[in-house]
Design an enzyme around this catalytic site. Sequence first.
Site, short mmCIF file in Angstrom:
data_model
loop_
_atom_site.label_atom_id
_atom_site.label_comp_id
_atom_site.label_asym_id
_atom_site.label_seq_id
_atom_site.Cartn_x
_atom_site.Cartn_y
_atom_site.Cartn_z
N SER A 131 -84.65 40.23 49.00
CA SER A 131 -83.81 40.69 50.11
C SER A 131 -83.38 42.15 50.00
CB SER A 131 -82.56 39.82 50.21
OG SER A 131 -82.90 38.47 50.36
N LYS A 161 -92.89 29.44 40.49
CA LYS A 161 -91.48 29.78 40.46
C LYS A 161 -90.74 28.54 40.96
CE LYS A 161 -87.79 32.32 42.59
NZ LYS A 161 -87.32 33.26 43.61
#
Lengths: 264, 70
Positions: free
Chosen positions: A210, A100
């Site tokens: 998150s 990523k």
Amino acid sequence: MTAAVPPLVIAGREFRSRLILGTGGFANHEVLASALAASGAELVTVALRRLDPAARGSILDVLEAAGVDVLPNTAGCYTARDAVITAQLAREAFDTDWIKLEVIGDDRTLLPDAVELVSAAEELVDDGFVVLPYTTDDPILARRLEDVGCAAVMPLGSPIGSGMGIRNPYNISIMVERSGVPVVLDAGVGTASDAALAIELGCDAVLCASAISRAHDPAAMARAIALAVESGALARAAGRIPRRRYAEASTPEEGLPVFEHPEP
Amino acid sequence: MKVRAIVNGEPRELPAGATVADVVSALPDAPGGRGLAVAVDGEVVPRGTWSAAPVPDGARVEIVVAVQGG
């Protein structure tokens, strides 16, 4: 159930879950493990940092026990050079050529640096990596990333950790329409409805950290977002009605009885 | 003749001829290299070459592992 949702395919690898779990922000490995189980995610991000002799237990133990694939990231890199070295370290550490790719421009917005990002992507693709770049919601930049050989594009809905959802759904739709590689919404999800919207817009998957890790109850939110992703995929496959400015009656007008009213 | 190196930002003195493998095995709670990678002066040192890779004097050694993130 008639509308079957096909598996997510990235670089020839199939995933049943369209939710990719980011591991940043969990209070500890136990909370991560419970959220991971609730999420059903099969691909999970990790970062690389200097060895901390005081650290107890490895996140790899948690991921191995869950049987998920590791997707290392280059979080914290500001230049293509740093991102490339970090990706190479990740390949050594985890024995995977998936990365990523994050190359950010500053620490306040955490927005990608487009120039460094494309440069790093090109170099990593040439070096044999399967590159999944974190990018802005710019369809032209997405095309450039696809052109240099990225295996997917991962646009933000809004800044990392902001929980602001998808600020420009029209751009995300354009990216989906024009992309030849999977589109993964990678940042900004605040709650389940944001994830459902991403998939309804046509994103192939959602990467979420998150919203889950910093939720009051991470495992419960992981389950909620997993269901939202599944729901969004079913809705997308089912085909939503077009938006219109005026009403369209769902009850037929034909056969409406006519009532005579006596003059008052 | 000792070799001076900076390992994860900390100055370290190593015996002459110390290799990357020596540095890794001297780590507290030596993790055996699993999920761990090493760069010397900005170049990745592949695991298979650790024992044949001397740490040059003045080298900057970065030893990284997996943490939560992303």
